[in-house]
Motif scaffolding. Structure first.
Motif, PDB file in Angstrom:
ATOM      1  N   LYS A   1      36.297  18.256  39.087  1.00  0.00           N
ATOM      2  CA  LYS A   1      36.978  18.396  40.377  1.00  0.00           C
ATOM      3  C   LYS A   1      37.041  19.855  40.812  1.00  0.00           C
ATOM      4  N   VAL A   2      37.379  20.730  39.880  1.00  0.00           N
ATOM      5  CA  VAL A   2      37.421  22.167  40.186  1.00  0.00           C
ATOM      6  C   VAL A   2      36.050  22.644  40.648  1.00  0.00           C
ATOM      7  N   GLY A   3      34.989  22.175  39.990  1.00  0.00           N
ATOM      8  CA  GLY A   3      33.634  22.593  40.343  1.00  0.00           C
ATOM      9  C   GLY A   3      33.189  22.154  41.720  1.00  0.00           C
ATOM     10  N   GLU A   4      33.868  21.148  42.272  1.00  0.00           N
ATOM     11  CA  GLU A   4      33.513  20.653  43.608  1.00  0.00           C
ATOM     12  C   GLU A   4      34.169  21.451  44.736  1.00  0.00           C
ATOM     13  N   ILE A   5      35.082  22.358  44.411  1.00  0.00           N
ATOM     14  CA  ILE A   5      35.883  23.032  45.439  1.00  0.00           C
ATOM     15  C   ILE A   5      35.433  24.493  45.570  1.00  0.00           C
ATOM     16  N   PRO A   6      34.779  24.862  46.657  1.00  0.00           N
ATOM     17  CA  PRO A   6      34.240  26.218  46.779  1.00  0.00           C
ATOM     18  C   PRO A   6      35.312  27.299  46.852  1.00  0.00           C
ATOM     19  N   GLU A   7      36.528  26.928  47.226  1.00  0.00           N
ATOM     20  CA  GLU A   7      37.605  27.928  47.340  1.00  0.00           C
ATOM     21  C   GLU A   7      38.122  28.391  45.975  1.00  0.00           C
ATOM     22  N   ILE A   8      37.686  27.742  44.909  1.00  0.00           N
ATOM     23  CA  ILE A   8      38.138  28.117  43.567  1.00  0.00           C
ATOM     24  C   ILE A   8      37.043  28.930  42.882  1.00  0.00           C
ATOM     25  N   ARG A   9      37.360  30.173  42.562  1.00  0.00           N
ATOM     26  CA  ARG A   9      36.448  31.031  41.816  1.00  0.00           C
ATOM     27  C   ARG A   9      36.857  31.007  40.347  1.00  0.00           C
ATOM     28  N   ARG A  10      35.953  30.669  39.462  1.00  0.00           N
ATOM     29  CA  ARG A  10      36.250  30.546  38.039  1.00  0.00           C
ATOM     30  C   ARG A  10      35.772  31.797  37.295  1.00  0.00           C
ATOM     31  N   ILE A  11      36.640  32.359  36.486  1.00  0.00           N
ATOM     32  CA  ILE A  11      36.312  33.564  35.719  1.00  0.00           C
ATOM     33  C   ILE A  11      36.705  33.327  34.264  1.00  0.00           C
ATOM     34  N   SER A  12      35.728  33.357  33.367  1.00  0.00           N
ATOM     35  CA  SER A  12      35.975  33.168  31.938  1.00  0.00           C
ATOM     36  C   SER A  12      35.922  34.502  31.206  1.00  0.00           C
ATOM     37  N   ASN A  13      36.474  34.511  29.983  1.00  0.00           N
ATOM     38  CA  ASN A  13      36.413  35.667  29.076  1.00  0.00           C
ATOM     39  C   ASN A  13      37.066  36.920  29.657  1.00  0.00           C
ATOM     40  N   VAL A  14      38.130  36.710  30.396  1.00  0.00           N
ATOM     41  CA  VAL A  14      38.929  37.823  30.918  1.00  0.00           C
ATOM     42  C   VAL A  14      40.391  37.532  30.588  1.00  0.00           C
ATOM     43  N   ALA A  15      41.049  38.477  29.919  1.00  0.00           N
ATOM     44  CA  ALA A  15      42.424  38.279  29.457  1.00  0.00           C
ATOM     45  C   ALA A  15      43.386  39.138  30.265  1.00  0.00           C
ATOM     46  N   VAL A  16      44.350  38.516  30.907  1.00  0.00           N
ATOM     47  CA  VAL A  16      45.375  39.267  31.640  1.00  0.00           C
ATOM     48  C   VAL A  16      46.328  39.910  30.647  1.00  0.00           C
ATOM     49  N   ILE A  17      46.593  41.193  30.844  1.00  0.00           N
ATOM     50  CA  ILE A  17      47.458  41.911  29.912  1.00  0.00           C
ATOM     51  C   ILE A  17      48.727  42.445  30.580  1.00  0.00           C
ATOM     52  N   GLU A  18      48.804  42.352  31.905  1.00  0.00           N
ATOM     53  CA  GLU A  18      50.028  42.792  32.587  1.00  0.00           C
ATOM     54  C   GLU A  18      50.069  42.205  33.995  1.00  0.00           C
ATOM     55  N   ILE A  19      51.246  41.748  34.396  1.00  0.00           N
ATOM     56  CA  ILE A  19      51.490  41.330  35.775  1.00  0.00           C
ATOM     57  C   ILE A  19      51.962  42.541  36.565  1.00  0.00           C
ATOM     58  N   VAL A  20      51.383  42.772  37.714  1.00  0.00           N
ATOM     59  CA  VAL A  20      51.797  43.885  38.567  1.00  0.00           C
ATOM     60  C   VAL A  20      52.880  43.394  39.526  1.00  0.00           C
ATOM     61  N   VAL A  21      54.046  44.025  39.452  1.00  0.00           N
ATOM     62  CA  VAL A  21      55.170  43.695  40.330  1.00  0.00           C
ATOM     63  C   VAL A  21      55.456  44.902  41.202  1.00  0.00           C
ATOM     64  N   HIS A  22      55.505  44.681  42.516  1.00  0.00           N
ATOM     65  CA  HIS A  22      55.762  45.764  43.462  1.00  0.00           C
ATOM     66  C   HIS A  22      56.869  45.334  44.414  1.00  0.00           C
ATOM     67  N   GLU A  23      57.933  46.115  44.448  1.00  0.00           N
ATOM     68  CA  GLU A  23      59.080  45.847  45.318  1.00  0.00           C
ATOM     69  C   GLU A  23      59.611  44.434  45.118  1.00  0.00           C
ATOM     70  N   GLY A  24      59.685  44.020  43.849  1.00  0.00           N
ATOM     71  CA  GLY A  24      60.288  42.736  43.500  1.00  0.00           C
ATOM     72  C   GLY A  24      59.380  41.533  43.621  1.00  0.00           C
ATOM     73  N   SER A  25      58.101  41.739  43.956  1.00  0.00           N
ATOM     74  CA  SER A  25      57.170  40.620  44.101  1.00  0.00           C
ATOM     75  C   SER A  25      55.968  40.800  43.189  1.00  0.00           C
ATOM     76  N   ALA A  26      55.469  39.681  42.652  1.00  0.00           N
ATOM     77  CA  ALA A  26      54.234  39.715  41.871  1.00  0.00           C
ATOM     78  C   ALA A  26      53.056  39.819  42.838  1.00  0.00           C
ATOM     79  N   VAL A  27      52.280  40.886  42.703  1.00  0.00           N
ATOM     80  CA  VAL A  27      51.199  41.137  43.661  1.00  0.00           C
ATOM     81  C   VAL A  27      49.831  41.203  42.990  1.00  0.00           C
ATOM     82  N   GLY A  28      49.787  40.978  41.695  1.00  0.00           N
ATOM     83  CA  GLY A  28      48.491  41.023  41.040  1.00  0.00           C
ATOM     84  C   GLY A  28      48.625  41.135  39.545  1.00  0.00           C
ATOM     85  N   ALA A  29      47.529  41.533  38.915  1.00  0.00           N
ATOM     86  CA  ALA A  29      47.501  41.622  37.463  1.00  0.00           C
ATOM     87  C   ALA A  29      46.450  42.628  37.032  1.00  0.00           C
ATOM     88  N   ILE A  30      46.623  43.142  35.833  1.00  0.00           N
ATOM     89  CA  ILE A  30      45.617  43.968  35.175  1.00  0.00           C
ATOM     90  C   ILE A  30      45.052  43.137  34.033  1.00  0.00           C
TER      91      ILE A  30
END
Length: 567
Positions: A144-173
């Motif tokens: 199902k995921v493979g049928e949806i073009p809006e979903i980009r799949r990325i393997s072998n990448v480990a998130v090590i920190e959530i970036v929070v700016h002014e009280g909101s989660a805005v990304g990750a490293i």
């Protein structure tokens, strides 16, 4: 650093993460579905080979409120009833949706076949076929995921920190495992769906991916954790002979469908020595069975692999085949003939009831930061009802994805490159650091697993917990001195270092919470405090304040008067 952007970032691509991605995309969001392993092939869902609980009422009359009653009863008074009700009410809808996507639930007389499972008052647990449910539903979600073009799949990448700016989660490293390079991910909403913490224990039934990173990432981003002391141990996990490609907790259906004698290393039945009744079949409750097995091992009467024997030799081969024909053949391919040889079993870490504290839309107290699946705490209270795990992954995944997508549509871009650089400075320094001759991160992971098993296992004491906390903190202080190899490509020392850092955070949360709960309740058993206490019918909430761990007790979220649910 390379940078990619999306509306919704999902960390962890097991059942909950994939369902969240589908839900976010169909609610209009662009999605990055990211995993430190292979998307759709890591985590616990693909390994879960048993049943899924949902009040479909296709086998016998049932209702989601009856499922809720059973769930709350198992949770020993600590369930967040709003979250538990969400699982039970929406579970049937998710199961039927999965069928429309191609999951072939086992059927009988033109309806989905449902079985009884421990703790349930109705036959409500469905399956694809025995020992194939998890792989089958994971395959459905991958397609199902493979049928949806809006979903980009990325393997072998480990998130090590959530970036929070002014009280909101805005990304990750994140760390690109292939080359140890850092990557930044800009987003309007983040969903933590990276599973549980069973890798903290040297005996566990789950994926090696599940090292507790979701909890550590959430805590360090400012979110709260809840019920961290409640680790569920499965009493008859497979120890020996070697079993390839099969779930180590596969013996549970055999137990409640056929029975089986539980024997010590001298081939004696022993459960009755510890207050249980065996009656020629293995019928003891999970906590009592775990206690009895470990006490026999402690007394020198365990099996060769420090467990017990589960013996089916008294059951006719025709009965075994009638109940589990294809499974019997798979066991024979592993060299296991149940009519000739008992298997060795023992307790192992299986699931975590605690986790990230969220509301009904799966959002944490940090705006834009959500959780899904086993990363969520509170729904199961002190003990999870059999069959609820995959249901929870589907329901919480769908709710988190839908909620995050709606939030992303309303959010203004809050990305601040200067703030991201500040977050990344310490990480850059570590990634660029190389040293030889010291202890490797993998060696410390092994030691931590041993400490957790020996001192923070199924049965705990204050002395053992205090010793564990001291050792964990001591090892954590050595993180800067660990040896990290100089390889440029696929340097697993770097990945292991970051994973170990998260493991230390999560392990400390489990131990600190277990020390504070001076009673026995559900999966948390204190040998020095063997009774449950009414004063502890509260949830324990942990958070970081100024870098210091703070704990507080809160009343469980009730949905309706207790008498209305007959609990």
């Amino acid at each position: 650093m390379p940078q990619v952007s999306t509306d919704v970032l999902i960390i962890g691509a097991g059942g909950a993460g994939m369902y969240a991605a589908i839900a976010a995309a169909r609610n209009g969001a662009s999605v990055i579905l990211l995993d430190k392993s292979l998307v759709g092939r890591g985590g616990a869902t693909v390994m879960a080979q048993m049943t899924v609980a949902a009040a479909l009422a296709q086998q016998e009359p049932d209702h989601w409120t009856l499922h809720l009653q059973d769930t709350l009863r198992a949770g020993r008074g600590l369930c967040n009833e709003e979250l538990a009700a969400l699982v039970c009410e929406m579970g049937p809808e998710r199961i039927l949706e999965m069928e429309t996507w191609g999951t072939r639930w086992a059927r009988e007389n033109n309806h989905i076949k449902q079985e009884m499972a421990p703790g349930h008052s109705r036959r409500r647990c469905c399956y694809v076929d025995f020992l194939n449910t998890g792989p089958a539903v994971a395959a459905t979600l991958r397609r199902k995921v493979g049928e949806i073009p809006e979903i980009r799949r990325i393997s072998n990448v480990a998130v090590i920190e959530i970036v929070v700016h002014e009280g909101s989660a805005v990304g990750a490293i994140a760390l690109d495992i292939a080359n140890s390079a850092l990557v930044t991910l800009q987003t309007k909403a983040v969903i933590l769906a990276a599973g549980g913490l069973t890798k903290l224990y040297e005996r566990n039934s789950a994926s090696a991916n599940m090292a507790g990173e979701a909890y550590a990432l959430a805590l360090c981003a400012g979110a709260e954790l809840i019920d961290m002391e409640f680790v569920q141990f499965f009493p008859i996990g497979h120890l020996a002979p070697r079993l390839v490609g099969m779930d180590p907790i596969m013996w549970d259906p055999f137990r409640y469908k056929l029975g089986g004698k539980l024997l010590n290393g001298r081939f004696e039945e022993f459960v009755d020595r510890y207050g249980g009744e065996d009656s020629g079949k293995y019928t003891a409750m999970r906590d009592l069975a775990s206690y009895a097995i470990l006490k026999e091992v402690e007394a020198g009467r365990g099996s060769p692999h420090n467990g017990a024997y589960l013996d089916f030799r008294h059951i006719d081969e025709r009965d075994l085949r009638a109940a589990f024909g294809p499974v019997i053949d798979r066991l024979l391919k592993n060299g296991i003939d149940l009519n000739k040889t008992p298997v060795e079993v023992g307790p192992m870490a299986h699931y975590h009831m605690g986790g990230i504290r969220v509301g009904a839309n799966m959002e944490t107290r940090i705006k834009g930061l959500y959780a899904a699946g086993e990363a969520v705490g509170g729904a199961n209270g002190a003990n999870r009802l059999s069959g609820n795990a995959i249901t929870e992954a589907f329901v919480f995944g769908e709710r988190a994805g839908s909620s995050a997508a709606r939030m992303a549509q309303q959010a203004a871009a809050a990305w601040n490159p200067t703030a991201v650089d500040a977050h990344a400075d310490a990480t850059r320094e570590l990634v660029s650091k190389r040293s030889k001759g010291g202890v490797s991160p993998a060696a410390y992971q092994t030691e931590l697993q041993h400490v957790m098993w020996e001192m923070v296992g199924p049965f705990r004491t204050g002395d053992k917990l205090a010793a564990a906390l001291k050792r964990i903190q001591g090892m954590r202080d050595e993180l800067p001195n660990l040896s990290v190899g100089s390889e440029a490509s696929f340097n697993l020392d770097v990945q292991d270092w970051f994973e170990l850092r998260a493991m230390f955070v999560t392990a400390e949360m489990v131990v600190a919470a277990a020390l504070a709960r001076t009673e026995s309740r559900g999966a948390h058993q204190r040998e020095d405090f063997p009774d449950s206490k009414a004063a502890f019918e509260q949830n324990q909430v942990l958070a970081l304040t100024g870098g210091e761990l703070r704990a507080r007790w809160v009343d469980p979220a009730r949905l309706m008067p207790r008498e209305a649910l007959h609990v």
